[in-house]
Write a protein that holds these residues in place. Sequence first.
Motif, mmCIF file in Angstrom:
data_model
loop_
_atom_site.group_PDB
_atom_site.id
_atom_site.type_symbol
_atom_site.label_atom_id
_atom_site.label_comp_id
_atom_site.label_asym_id
_atom_site.label_seq_id
_atom_site.Cartn_x
_atom_site.Cartn_y
_atom_site.Cartn_z
ATOM 1 N N ALA A 22 0.850 -1.203 0.000
ATOM 2 C CA ALA A 22 0.000 0.000 0.000
ATOM 3 C C ALA A 22 0.879 1.243 0.000
ATOM 4 O O ALA A 22 0.660 2.171 -0.780
ATOM 5 C CB ALA A 22 -0.905 -0.011 1.226
ATOM 6 N N SER A 67 -5.519 -1.777 -4.178
ATOM 7 C CA SER A 67 -6.540 -1.788 -3.114
ATOM 8 C C SER A 67 -7.306 -3.107 -3.132
ATOM 9 O O SER A 67 -7.594 -3.691 -2.086
ATOM 10 C CB SER A 67 -7.508 -0.619 -3.308
ATOM 11 N N ILE A 102 -7.974 -16.577 10.546
ATOM 12 C CA ILE A 102 -8.314 -16.484 11.975
ATOM 13 C C ILE A 102 -9.577 -17.291 12.252
ATOM 14 O O ILE A 102 -9.668 -18.060 13.211
ATOM 15 C CB ILE A 102 -8.498 -15.012 12.388
ATOM 16 N N TRP A 134 -20.769 -14.705 6.110
ATOM 17 C CA TRP A 134 -20.656 -13.294 6.502
ATOM 18 C C TRP A 134 -19.426 -12.670 5.860
ATOM 19 O O TRP A 134 -19.498 -11.587 5.258
ATOM 20 C CB TRP A 134 -20.551 -13.212 8.031
ATOM 21 N N LEU A 162 -19.468 -9.683 3.083
ATOM 22 C CA LEU A 162 -18.922 -8.378 3.467
ATOM 23 C C LEU A 162 -17.825 -7.931 2.506
ATOM 24 O O LEU A 162 -17.846 -6.815 1.973
ATOM 25 C CB LEU A 162 -18.364 -8.462 4.890
ATOM 26 N N GLY A 205 -20.067 -5.330 10.236
ATOM 27 C CA GLY A 205 -20.224 -5.376 8.775
ATOM 28 C C GLY A 205 -21.046 -4.185 8.309
ATOM 29 O O GLY A 205 -20.687 -3.490 7.348
ATOM 30 N N PHE A 242 -18.982 -1.107 8.244
ATOM 31 C CA PHE A 242 -18.086 -1.032 7.067
ATOM 32 C C PHE A 242 -18.876 -0.581 5.845
ATOM 33 O O PHE A 242 -18.447 0.283 5.076
ATOM 34 C CB PHE A 242 -17.440 -2.397 6.812
ATOM 35 N N THR A 298 -1.503 -4.355 14.481
ATOM 36 C CA THR A 298 -2.102 -5.570 13.919
ATOM 37 C C THR A 298 -1.275 -6.776 14.315
ATOM 38 O O THR A 298 -1.821 -7.810 14.739
ATOM 39 C CB THR A 298 -2.134 -5.443 12.370
ATOM 40 N N ASP A 318 -10.169 -9.655 16.909
ATOM 41 C CA ASP A 318 -9.025 -9.651 15.995
ATOM 42 C C ASP A 318 -9.498 -9.585 14.541
ATOM 43 O O ASP A 318 -8.979 -8.796 13.733
ATOM 44 C CB ASP A 318 -8.219 -10.946 16.230
ATOM 45 N N VAL A 319 -10.521 -10.386 14.209
ATOM 46 C CA VAL A 319 -11.030 -10.398 12.822
ATOM 47 C C VAL A 319 -11.501 -8.989 12.457
ATOM 48 O O VAL A 319 -11.169 -8.436 11.401
ATOM 49 C CB VAL A 319 -12.195 -11.417 12.695
ATOM 50 N N VAL A 351 -8.579 -6.725 11.797
ATOM 51 C CA VAL A 351 -7.898 -7.026 10.526
ATOM 52 C C VAL A 351 -8.635 -6.324 9.390
ATOM 53 O O VAL A 351 -8.047 -5.624 8.554
ATOM 54 C CB VAL A 351 -7.858 -8.566 10.325
ATOM 55 N N LEU A 352 -9.978 -6.445 9.388
ATOM 56 C CA LEU A 352 -10.748 -5.812 8.294
ATOM 57 C C LEU A 352 -10.698 -4.291 8.431
ATOM 58 O O LEU A 352 -10.568 -3.549 7.443
ATOM 59 C CB LEU A 352 -12.191 -6.323 8.345
ATOM 60 N N PHE A 368 -8.323 -2.532 9.647
ATOM 61 C CA PHE A 368 -6.979 -2.119 9.216
ATOM 62 C C PHE A 368 -6.960 -2.006 7.687
ATOM 63 O O PHE A 368 -6.557 -0.978 7.134
ATOM 64 C CB PHE A 368 -5.960 -3.144 9.703
ATOM 65 N N ALA A 369 -7.512 -3.044 7.037
ATOM 66 C CA ALA A 369 -7.476 -3.031 5.563
ATOM 67 C C ALA A 369 -8.313 -1.859 5.035
ATOM 68 O O ALA A 369 -7.849 -1.058 4.209
ATOM 69 C CB ALA A 369 -8.028 -4.350 5.034
ATOM 70 N N VAL A 370 -9.526 -1.688 5.560
ATOM 71 C CA VAL A 370 -10.452 -0.711 4.956
ATOM 72 C C VAL A 370 -10.046 0.716 5.322
ATOM 73 O O VAL A 370 -10.006 1.618 4.485
ATOM 74 C CB VAL A 370 -11.900 -1.007 5.450
ATOM 75 N N LEU A 428 -5.513 0.956 4.524
ATOM 76 C CA LEU A 428 -4.803 0.562 3.307
ATOM 77 C C LEU A 428 -5.601 0.858 2.040
ATOM 78 O O LEU A 428 -5.040 0.928 0.957
ATOM 79 C CB LEU A 428 -4.482 -0.945 3.382
ATOM 80 N N LEU A 429 -6.893 1.005 2.135
ATOM 81 C CA LEU A 429 -7.703 1.159 0.918
ATOM 82 C C LEU A 429 -7.414 2.525 0.310
ATOM 83 O O LEU A 429 -7.838 3.551 0.823
ATOM 84 C CB LEU A 429 -9.187 1.057 1.307
#
Lengths: 93, 199, 239, 250
Positions: A29, A44, A58, A79, A83, B39, B42, B72, B185-186, B189-190, B192-194, B197-198
């Motif tokens: 990134a 991305s 996980i 899910w 998502l 969700g 997001f 992370t 944690d899950v 992780v998401l 962090f990405a959204v 990094l996006l």
Amino acid sequence: MDTDRTAARRITAAWLAACALTVTSAVVATVTDSAEHEASTLVSILVLGLGAAKAWLILDEFMEIRVAPTWLRAAARGWLAVLVVGIVVLYLQ
Amino acid sequence: MNTLWDRFEGVMVRGEEDDRIAGDFNMWVFVLGDLVIFGAYFVVFMVHRFHEPELFRASQGHLNLLIATLNTIVLLTSSQLVARAVHAARQGDDAAVRRLITQAGGLGALFVVLKVTEWVIEISRGYTLPSDEFFMFYFCLTGVHLLHVLLGLLIFGVVLHEIRQGSGRRVTLVEAGATYWHMVDVIWVLLFAVLYLLR
Amino acid sequence: MNISAQSISLWLAAVFGTVLVAAFVLFPGFLPPMSPEMSSGEVAEFYAENKTWIRTSMVVFDFCCVMLLPLFMVVVHHIKRMRTSTDVFAYCYLSAAASGATILAIANLFWLIAAFRPERNPELLVLLNDLAWITFTAPVGMIIAQNLCLALAVYLDQRPDPVFPKWVGHFNIATAVLTAPAACAAMFKSGPLAWDGLISFWLRLTLFAAYIAVMFFMLRRAMRHEALELQRAPELVPA
Amino acid sequence: MSATTETRPAPAAATSTDTLEGKRDLSICWWITVVFYGLFGVIFVPLTRLMPPPGPDMSTAQITEYFQGNRTGIQIGFVVLMVAIGGAAIAAGLIAYQMTLMSVSKIYAYSYITTLAVGALPGCLLGALAFLAAVFRADTDPEVLVLLYDVAFLTFVGSLGCFATNYLVFAVAVLQDRNGIFPRWLAYVAIWQIVTEVLAAPVFVFRSGPFAWNGVISFWEGTILFGIFLGALIRLSRTAIRRQPIEAVA
């Protein structure tokens, strides 16, 4: 359930993989920060994919979704899939 | 008697224990519910990002990626420690479980410290909650996630207490605590990405 | 031990109830009740002229209206003594009494705020006066819930010598039914249902005073019965 | 508050009587709770149109039109609420009583009932009174209307503490309860509610977007989750009533 030793090894493997994915997605990134529009869109998508992979790891290894009853496995994986696809679709608009 | 709906009714309404599922069934209701709620967060974030991609990309540049990546790794490590604790609990090795859960809790506390320092840095550079739409989402989403991390530390406290008491339900408790912590944690992780990094 | 607590609570309600009536009489807005159709000029003039009496009477009113709460707690105690299958009505009664007292406590604050600066813009005085009267008159739901719970408990009470005679239940139901229309004070500015009207003002307040008086005497009677019961078999009835 | 009977009802054993017979007072309270919350929905959504809320970023003219346009609906709806608000107290009493049957101290039940007794006013009644005052006169100054508009929505959506404490106390009681009066997942749903209360905090800052008082996160998510929690609580309260063994009433 697998024996104690293989369980421990699976956890360590999943952990290392997740850390590796984190670092690579962060590096990728930042590297493409300066790149023009097309490259950053592609990156991305890649970053989102890596994030989804980490989440899947996980869920499967740490939360033992792999051995959970079918309805729970379907719920968790469903899910995540819905998502991530939703985010990608919204991102690409 | 044991059609899926009847078992579901048994567990959901009559509160009977259903041991085939890792950890406590009730915790899974909480975890799945929370995943659905996050969700939704997001999706709302992406919809608002769709309206002003430039503003979001510009503000995103001000975020401190180093601390976030470090965080992370911290959370992932803490998560795998908890996963080991579950296996140790199943072997009945209470000493190992206590050691692993304490280490995981320590890393959780480190995550909180790192997150607060990241916020302090942002705020000191003038980016606060109402400054623009991106930072509104940034502070609210990471804030709610931090709330979940603190709740997780509380759960670790309860699990350690139950183990010291040697309560009969401690394996289920460790599994329930682990399920919750992995969910946190899950979500990170998401997030962090959204958020980070996006581009 | 709990007999003296009851008598103290009842006398609290009696003494401060009378002081409340005195404060009620002294408040210039009650006798005769202010009309909702007063213009902003008239309202401003009313507050400017009577500000000293408004302040004193409303301060006393604020003091005394919550002093009735212990009396309602004595009612809760006696509901728990009734032999209905559970004492759920005691909890409902307590909850309704708590919220009801809060509503009264808020209502007179609006008058006091209005009277604090009578030279205020008349529009704001009208607003504060409206809020005061609507909060004072309209929310009758809590009183209705209290009376309903007590009435149901009395009807379902299966003690050989019931705590309250059945007519107390009817009286509670009647008060609740006759107080209910006062809620329409928030809709009408004239006629019997307006906040100065026959039903929403005179009927509702006399009923409330009568309710407190009747419950005062019935609780004293129930208290005496409990004392007799305690003497006969002290270990049976827990504290 | 000493209970007249100290017998702790047996936990949800199979032998418990699964009937409503002999528990008339509980089922009366249950039906009052159901009717009240049904009425609550009818009053706040179609009648007074306070929910779903119009935005905080409406102009003074739009706010005046919002009030004048629905004057009778607001008056009828909130007058009915003034009469029916007692149902909330009875609902609180019912659930608080059921919490006294748990194997935990009664402090939780007392906290549950007092937090709701407090919450009934800032959380629901103050908004209704502000709306009634706003439509009471036809010629109220628009600035006053905007003030009452803010008072109504900021108190209705913005009163957080009393309900957060209520959910916290309920969750802790249910988690510690060994008698299984309520299943444990209901405690976790209560914890979600606390999170939605936290997420409603920004309504005091933002006038638009997802964190305003009509925002997707601060309002819609909280309301949907409240609906789920309330439906589950009422359904499970009925199960608890049926399963509760009652000693023969002499």
